[in-house]
Design a protein around this motif. Structure first.
Motif: not given
Length: 294
Positions: A214-219, A203-204, A221-234
């Motif tokens: 990658x286009x913003x849509x992919x970036x 992403x960086x 998506x990656x950010x969503x995965x990272x934030x979801x993991x930080x939120x204990x996958x909720x």
């Protein structure tokens, strides 16, 4: 039977399939191929087809001698072979069609075929993720798949960049299995940590012109995965999935149709199976004749 599948009649369909006289390992492989094909063409029912596979495995499908003289070919072994074959057939470089596939087709038809190829890839990730959650694929196998997709082991090749659709597949798989793999054994935890780190690195990264790889849509998506993991996958989800009538009624009062879920937690069918096994054991113990004391 599979054309009528729904969460409510899953048990009935599983029983009917278990009643089929499967005489060879080839027959069993054909059965698994049919189920997988349905799961990939109907991703809306991915959880349901995965539950069906679980019920068939628990129901005692037959084993067959291995032609090479090794361990018997079990339902789970043949399932693994079919999943591996489908994964290996998935193009990791590009979704582009061959000249033969494009021949005689206009742009609209070509775009449709491309969208179908990507949809199949994503559906495959969802299905194998669901199989893992039902303990039908081992953590070592699913960890190997996700690390291979992210190209984590490229012998120091820093220029190895996964294609856009592969990054989408990685995100789809993480959303399908994240919580369970991340909170399981060390192999799973290390795989999630490594792949998430790889995603953030991708992403960086920038192209020579200064733009993102990658286009913003992919970036996003990656950010969503990272934030979801930080939120204990909720995460809040709007994803359509096959529901029972009771679940539909329960969600009817929600304004936006969303719900907060734990991405990649174990499904209810495992607890139900364990409870059923427990009751069977209780029944057996009660049925034992009492020994007389002398």
């Amino acid at each position: 039977h599979l054309n009528k599948i729904a969460p409510e009649n899953l048990g009935t369909i599983a029983t009917r399939i278990l009643d089929i006289d499967v005489k060879t390992s080839e027959d069993l492989e054909i059965l698994i191929h049919v189920i997988m094909k349905k799961a990939l063409t109907e991703p809306h029912y991915s959880h349901t087809y995965s539950d069906l596979v679980f019920k068939l495995k628990e129901g005692g499908m037959p084993e067959f001698p291995c032609p090479d003289g090794g361990k018997p070919l079990s339902f789970k072994k043949i399932l693994l072979n079919v999943c591996q074959s489908e994964f290996e057939s998935m193009s990791q470089d590009t979704l582009d069609l061959t000249d033969a596939e494009k021949e005689g087709k206009d742009k609209e038809e070509i775009d449709f075929l491309l969208s179908q190829k990507k949809a199949r890839c994503l559906a495959n990730m969802r299905f194998i993720g669901n199989l893992f959650l039902r303990s039908l694929l081992a953590p070592k196998i699913i960890s190997g798949i996700i690390r291979e997709l992210a190209q984590c082991d490229m012998d120091g090749d820093a220029d190895a960049i996964p294609s856009e659709h592969i990054v989408e597949c990685i995100c789809e798989l993480l959303f399908s299995i994240g919580h369970t793999l991340d909170n399981g054994n060390q192999v799973g935890k290390e795989a999630v940590q490594q792949v998430c780190g790889r995603l953030m690195d991708l992403k960086r990264r920038k192209k020579e012109n200064g733009r993102s790889l990658y286009p913003n849509r992919i970036n996003f998506m990656i950010q969503d995965v990272i934030e979801t993991r930080a939120n204990d996958w909720q995460r809040k989800t709007f994803k359509a999935a096959a529901k029972t009538k009771g679940e539909v009624r329960e969600e009817a009062g929600q304004d936006d149709g969303s719900k907060v879920v734990v991405a990649g937690e174990r499904p209810a069918i495992l607890a139900e199976a364990a409870a059923a096994a427990g009751w069977q054991e209780v029944g057996k113990s009660k049925a034992k004749p009492k020994t007389s004391r002398r």
